[in-house]
Design a protein around this motif. Structure first.
Motif, short mmCIF file in Angstrom:
data_model
loop_
_atom_site.label_atom_id
_atom_site.label_comp_id
_atom_site.label_asym_id
_atom_site.label_seq_id
_atom_site.Cartn_x
_atom_site.Cartn_y
_atom_site.Cartn_z
N TRP A 43 1.12 4.50 -2.76
CA TRP A 43 0.61 5.87 -2.59
C TRP A 43 1.67 6.87 -2.14
O TRP A 43 1.45 8.07 -2.23
CB TRP A 43 -0.59 5.88 -1.65
CG TRP A 43 -0.29 5.97 -0.18
CD1 TRP A 43 0.33 5.04 0.57
CD2 TRP A 43 -0.65 7.05 0.70
NE1 TRP A 43 0.39 5.46 1.88
CE2 TRP A 43 -0.20 6.69 2.00
CE3 TRP A 43 -1.32 8.26 0.54
CZ2 TRP A 43 -0.39 7.51 3.10
CZ3 TRP A 43 -1.50 9.06 1.66
CH2 TRP A 43 -1.04 8.69 2.91
N ILE A 44 2.83 6.38 -1.69
CA ILE A 44 3.89 7.33 -1.33
C ILE A 44 5.11 7.11 -2.22
O ILE A 44 5.45 7.94 -3.04
CB ILE A 44 4.27 7.20 0.16
CG1 ILE A 44 3.08 7.58 1.05
CG2 ILE A 44 5.46 8.13 0.49
CD1 ILE A 44 3.36 7.51 2.53
N ASP A 45 5.77 5.97 -2.05
CA ASP A 45 6.97 5.71 -2.85
C ASP A 45 7.38 4.25 -2.67
O ASP A 45 7.04 3.63 -1.66
CB ASP A 45 8.11 6.62 -2.41
CG ASP A 45 9.23 6.73 -3.44
OD1 ASP A 45 9.06 6.17 -4.54
OD2 ASP A 45 10.26 7.37 -3.14
N VAL A 46 8.10 3.72 -3.63
CA VAL A 46 8.59 2.35 -3.53
C VAL A 46 9.75 2.32 -2.54
O VAL A 46 10.74 3.04 -2.70
CB VAL A 46 9.06 1.82 -4.91
CG1 VAL A 46 9.67 0.43 -4.76
CG2 VAL A 46 7.89 1.79 -5.88
N TYR A 101 0.84 -1.21 0.00
CA TYR A 101 0.00 0.00 0.00
C TYR A 101 0.88 1.26 0.00
O TYR A 101 0.66 2.18 -0.79
CB TYR A 101 -0.91 -0.01 1.23
CG TYR A 101 -1.73 1.24 1.40
CD1 TYR A 101 -2.81 1.51 0.57
CD2 TYR A 101 -1.42 2.16 2.39
CE1 TYR A 101 -3.57 2.67 0.72
CE2 TYR A 101 -2.16 3.32 2.55
CZ TYR A 101 -3.24 3.56 1.72
OH TYR A 101 -3.96 4.72 1.87
N HIS A 102 1.88 1.31 0.87
CA HIS A 102 2.75 2.49 0.94
C HIS A 102 3.59 2.65 -0.32
O HIS A 102 3.87 3.77 -0.74
CB HIS A 102 3.65 2.41 2.17
CG HIS A 102 2.91 2.57 3.47
ND1 HIS A 102 2.04 3.61 3.70
CD2 HIS A 102 2.89 1.81 4.60
CE1 HIS A 102 1.52 3.50 4.91
NE2 HIS A 102 2.01 2.41 5.47
N ASN A 103 4.00 1.52 -0.91
CA ASN A 103 4.73 1.59 -2.17
C ASN A 103 3.89 2.25 -3.26
O ASN A 103 4.42 2.91 -4.16
CB ASN A 103 5.15 0.19 -2.62
CG ASN A 103 6.27 -0.38 -1.78
OD1 ASN A 103 6.90 0.33 -1.00
ND2 ASN A 103 6.52 -1.67 -1.91
N HIS A 157 6.62 2.88 11.43
CA HIS A 157 7.88 2.17 11.14
C HIS A 157 8.29 2.40 9.69
O HIS A 157 9.47 2.67 9.41
CB HIS A 157 7.70 0.68 11.41
CG HIS A 157 8.85 -0.15 10.94
ND1 HIS A 157 10.07 -0.18 11.58
CD2 HIS A 157 8.99 -0.98 9.85
CE1 HIS A 157 10.90 -0.97 10.95
NE2 HIS A 157 10.27 -1.47 9.89
N TRP A 158 7.34 2.29 8.77
CA TRP A 158 7.65 2.45 7.35
C TRP A 158 8.19 3.86 7.09
O TRP A 158 9.16 4.03 6.35
CB TRP A 158 6.39 2.20 6.52
CG TRP A 158 6.64 2.12 5.05
CD1 TRP A 158 6.87 1.01 4.30
CD2 TRP A 158 6.71 3.23 4.12
NE1 TRP A 158 7.08 1.34 2.98
CE2 TRP A 158 6.98 2.70 2.84
CE3 TRP A 158 6.56 4.61 4.26
CZ2 TRP A 158 7.11 3.51 1.71
CZ3 TRP A 158 6.70 5.42 3.14
CH2 TRP A 158 6.96 4.87 1.88
N MET A 159 7.55 4.87 7.68
CA MET A 159 8.01 6.25 7.47
C MET A 159 9.42 6.46 8.01
O MET A 159 10.26 7.09 7.35
CB MET A 159 7.04 7.24 8.12
CG MET A 159 5.80 7.52 7.30
SD MET A 159 4.83 8.93 7.91
CE MET A 159 4.10 8.21 9.38
N ILE A 160 9.70 5.94 9.21
CA ILE A 160 11.04 6.09 9.79
C ILE A 160 12.08 5.41 8.90
O ILE A 160 13.15 5.95 8.62
CB ILE A 160 11.08 5.49 11.21
CG1 ILE A 160 10.18 6.27 12.16
CG2 ILE A 160 12.51 5.46 11.73
CD1 ILE A 160 10.62 7.67 12.45
N SER A 161 11.75 4.21 8.41
CA SER A 161 12.65 3.47 7.53
C SER A 161 12.85 4.21 6.21
O SER A 161 13.97 4.29 5.68
CB SER A 161 12.08 2.07 7.28
OG SER A 161 12.89 1.33 6.39
#
Length: 364
Positions: A167-170, A163-165, A236-240
């Motif tokens: 709508w935000i970035d891969v 999902y994050h890949n 976690h995804w955002m921090i990474s």
């Protein structure tokens, strides 16, 4: 000058040798780690013995001592670091009934140095009572009755990654650790110091760990559990993601980061909250962690999670998803100045507009 060069060289070799041995034991299990540790210690013992005997029987003892002293220091450092790390590795590996990844073991060792050791022993002791489900993207610790929840959490984390890949970035996020608790007291005991109230879950960046309290309501409504997993995994995804781009989250207002996590968590279970009139608070008063904790306290008349969700939802409705990435990767400009540049309106204008539009939709 020559002595300084020798000293620097000895210190550098000792330091990098320690780091190499540390990395080696992160990758090794209990038995192989113990075997390698014994082997390295034997090599160090024989090398040290040969050097020492050479010093004793040598004719020019003083010159020999000066020549061999750096080597003896180097060998001693290797021997002591090997002994300490091999014993620590064996103890940690045998304390838990499942294997640990190198990243998880590294967190334990760093915590043992940086925080109270008693807390680390308590945590390892607690984790040893839990089952473990381990995949490349996540390691989940859970009580036996929560095996189904643990499996659904791993599947949901994979879903959130995709999902994050989109709508935000891969981005291939770092592996995350998820610990499921049933006892509220144990849950609170294993959380680091914080100022939040009524917590059901918390992501700890320094541990790359999500602590989550499973309730009876989640047993009856699994979507509530999955939404919380999605919310915390988004942190976690955002921090990474920021780490990959040589950033951290200190430049992000708390409302923006929490809004993204709240929006993603609800989207992951296809929940679209109906707008509820709320006692709105300007986002500039939800900028820091302290601001957020204060306005999210029990007696607060504000609902910071919900209004932050509405803000991100409005950005998406406006077609500004790509601009969310720009705001996340802001390296130099003031966040609110950049927000005005990319959205063509000030934060105050945006607040007024999205509230007005939500009210209009509510009346229809």
């Amino acid at each position: 000058m020559k002595k300084l060069i020798i000293l620097t060289k000895t210190f550098s070799l000792s330091f990098f040798s320690f780091i190499s041995i540390y990395g080696l034991f992160l990758l090794l299990g209990d038995i192989e780690g113990l075997f390698i540790g014994v082997f390295i210690l034997l090599v160090c013992f024989f090398t040290f013995s040969i050097r020492f005997i050479g010093l004793v029987i040598g004719r020019r003892k003083i010159l020999a001592m000066k020549r061999y002293q750096p080597n003896l220091i180097f060998i001693t450092v290797i021997a002591f670091s090997t002994a300490i790390l091999s014993v620590s590795n064996y103890t940690l590996e045998t304390s838990l009934k499942h294997s640990l990844s190198a990243r998880v073991k590294n967190h334990f060792y760093l915590e043992a140095v940086l925080v109270e050791k008693d807390r680390i022993f308590e945590r390892v002791s607690f984790l040893s009572t839990l089952e473990n489900m381990n995949v490349s993207s996540a390691s989940v610790f859970y009580e036996p009755q929560d095996k189904e929840l643990a499996g659904s959490a791993i599947r949901h984390i994979r879903k959130m990654q995709s999902y994050h890949n989109g709508w935000i970035d891969v981005h291939e996020a770092l592996p995350v650790t998820l610990i499921l608790y049933r006892n509220p007291l144990i849950f609170q005991q294993h959380l680091p110091h914080h100022s939040y109230e009524n917590l059901q879950a918390l992501y700890v960046p320094s541990q790359e760990t999500i602590h989550l309290l499973v309730t009876n309501e989640m047993d009856e409504n699994p979507d509530q559990f999955l939404e919380l997993v999605g919310h915390e995994y988004t942190h976690h995804w955002m921090i990474s993601y920021l780490l990959e781009n040589k950033l951290d989250n200190r430049h992000l207002p708390r409302w923006f980061e929490e809004g993204i996590a709240e929006y993603a968590g609800k989207q992951s279970v296809r929940e679209v909250p109906i707008f509820v009139p709320l006692n709105f608070i300007p986002f500039t008063r939800l900028h820091t962690v302290e601001d957020w904790a204060y306005e999210n306290r029990r007696k607060s008349s504000h609902r910071p999670y919900r209004q932050s969700y509405y803000a991100i939802d409005q950005l998406v409705k406006d077609g500004n998803e790509s601009k969310i990435k720009i705001l996340l990767l802001n390296k130099q400009k003031n966040f609110y100045r950049l927000f005005e540049e990319v959205t063509d309106e000030s934060l105050i204008e945006f607040e007024v507009r999205f509230l007005r539009e939500e009210f209009m939709n509510l009346k229809r």
